[in-house]
Motif scaffolding. Structure first.
Motif, PDB file in Angstrom:
ATOM      1  N   CYS A   1      71.516  14.677  21.363  1.00 52.89           N
ATOM      2  CA  CYS A   1      70.082  14.482  21.576  1.00 52.89           C
ATOM      3  C   CYS A   1      69.405  14.278  20.224  1.00 52.89           C
ATOM      4  CB  CYS A   1      69.477  15.677  22.297  1.00 52.89           C
ATOM      5  SG  CYS A   1      67.678  15.596  22.367  1.00 52.89           S
TER       6      CYS A   1
ATOM      7  N   TYR B   1      66.396  14.511  19.552  1.00 51.37           N
ATOM      8  CA  TYR B   1      65.247  15.402  19.378  1.00 51.37           C
ATOM      9  C   TYR B   1      65.674  16.794  18.952  1.00 51.37           C
ATOM     10  CZ  TYR B   1      62.311  11.945  21.800  1.00 51.37           C
ATOM     11  OH  TYR B   1      61.629  10.821  22.143  1.00 51.37           O
ATOM     12  N   CYS B   2      66.734  17.320  19.584  1.00 49.59           N
ATOM     13  CA  CYS B   2      67.072  18.727  19.320  1.00 49.59           C
ATOM     14  C   CYS B   2      68.527  18.934  18.910  1.00 49.59           C
ATOM     15  CB  CYS B   2      66.760  19.575  20.550  1.00 49.59           C
ATOM     16  SG  CYS B   2      67.928  19.327  21.910  1.00 49.59           S
TER      17      CYS B   2
ATOM     18  N   GLU C   1      71.184  18.729  20.825  1.00 48.93           N
ATOM     19  CA  GLU C   1      72.058  19.100  21.949  1.00 48.93           C
ATOM     20  C   GLU C   1      73.187  18.050  22.076  1.00 48.93           C
ATOM     21  OE1 GLU C   1      72.548  20.918  24.981  1.00 48.93           O
ATOM     22  OE2 GLU C   1      73.785  19.251  25.654  1.00 48.93           O
TER      23      GLU C   1
ATOM     24  N   HIS D   1      68.471  16.008  30.489  1.00 44.82           N
ATOM     25  CA  HIS D   1      68.109  16.711  29.262  1.00 44.82           C
ATOM     26  C   HIS D   1      66.847  16.089  28.655  1.00 44.82           C
ATOM     27  CE1 HIS D   1      68.406  18.916  25.523  1.00 44.82           C
ATOM     28  NE2 HIS D   1      68.206  17.756  24.896  1.00 44.82           N
TER      29      HIS D   1
ATOM     30  N   CYS E   1      64.932  19.172  27.351  1.00 43.86           N
ATOM     31  CA  CYS E   1      64.947  19.270  25.884  1.00 43.86           C
ATOM     32  C   CYS E   1      63.681  20.016  25.404  1.00 43.86           C
ATOM     33  CB  CYS E   1      64.974  17.852  25.308  1.00 43.86           C
ATOM     34  SG  CYS E   1      64.809  17.808  23.524  1.00 43.86           S
ATOM     35  N   PRO E   2      63.807  20.954  24.467  1.00 42.60           N
ATOM     36  CA  PRO E   2      62.621  21.694  24.012  1.00 42.60           C
ATOM     37  C   PRO E   2      61.501  20.776  23.514  1.00 42.60           C
ATOM     38  CG  PRO E   2      64.631  22.649  23.077  1.00 42.60           C
ATOM     39  CD  PRO E   2      65.040  21.402  23.804  1.00 42.60           C
TER      40      PRO E   2
HETATM   41 ZN   LIG Z   1      67.076  17.593  23.122  1.00 43.54          ZN
END
Ligand SMILES: [Zn+2]
Length: 280
Positions: free
Chosen positions: A154, A156-157, A159, A166, A171-172
């Motif tokens: 991911c 963004y984070c 993962e 997700h 996703c946070p």
């Molecule tokens: Zn994420």
């Protein structure tokens, strides 16, 4: 088979049998076996009330010829040949209509439950299209491209498995965005789970304005999450979540303005509802 006013279908190959188009059923070879030229007209094959087919041993063609002889055909003299377009299951027209023709040739399936989340009057095609891909899980997420051996995670984070679920919105980062932009439109906090989100949208009871905004905010948010994800992947630039939230908000306000809601009784209060959803 459809024949009206003498030879309303001009060429043999345009004839329709109840099982389909004759040229498709008999094929080029079958047509030759029956002694019919590719561009033979009906009146070349149907003479003095009789079909003039060459005898052949092919059982399939014999059955076809039998069916053709069974169908009544009335020729009217002095009426010129013409081609009719198939309009519906059993209707024909001399005018071509692209919508009806597409309706005839496409594969028809039952309307899916979620179609009203994608297509609605106040929607915008480019947001609807990305959402349609997301709902069908056809976006090229890392999870899907990994099948071709590409490394993925991911953006963004971090993962390790970038799945559709997700990204939207487990996703946070994207869930933080979703909380900000959805506001109180659901009547309670949005859920990070994809299936729960779609079920809530489809089964919840919302007033008309809220339901318009819910679909709009879903689509615009998916669009910007996907766009930002691609920016990070290809250009190595990343925007903070507040920036994307402002983009979503601005896009939705612009869309609300462009509906000219203030002149339309059914949309009166749309902008106020949007602002009201984000009063904290
Ligand atoms: Zn994420």
């Amino acid at each position: 088979m459809k024949i009206q006013n003498g030879c309303s279908v001009r060429f043999w190959t345009d004839l329709w049998h109840p099982k389909g188009r004759l040229i498709d059923l008999a094929g080029e070879i079958g047509t030759q076996k029956l002694g019919i030229g590719r561009s033979a007209r009906i009146c070349d094959v149907f003479v003095d009330g009789e079909w003039r087919f060459r005898r052949c041993r092919d059982h399939f063609l014999q059955d076809l010829v039998h069916d053709i002889r069974e169908l009544p055909l009335i020729l009217t003299a002095n009426v010129s040949d013409g081609v009719l377009w198939r309009d519906g299951d059993d209707t024909y027209s001399s005018r071509f209509n692209s919508k009806n023709t597409w309706g005839n040739i496409r594969k028809k399936k039952d309307q899916v439950m979620w179609s009203r989340l994608i297509w609605f009057q106040q929607g915008v095609p480019r947001f609807a299209f990305i959402t349609w891909l997301a709902v069908r899980d056809r976006l090229s997420t890392g999870h899907r491209t990994a099948q071709w051996g590409q490394a993925q995670y991911c953006l963004y984070c971090g993962e390790p498995d970038e799945t559709r679920d997700h990204l939207f919105f487990a996703c946070p980062y994207t869930f933080t965005l979703w909380l900000k932009v959805a506001g109180n439109l659901f009547g309670k906090d949005p859920d990070p789970d994809w299936d729960t989100t779609i079920t809530r949208l489809l089964t919840g009871h919302y007033d008309r304005l809220t339901f318009i905004l819910l679909r709009l905010v879903l689509q615009v948010t998916i669009y910007y999450i996907w766009r930002e994800r691609n920016e990070r992947l290809h250009n190595n630039v990343s925007k903070p979540v507040e920036h994307i939230a402002r983009l979503v908000d601005k896009t939705i306000r612009n869309r609300i303005m462009s509906t000219r809601y203030y002149l339309r009784p059914r949309l009166q209060g749309l902008m106020q509802r949007w602002f009201g959803a984000h009063d904290t």
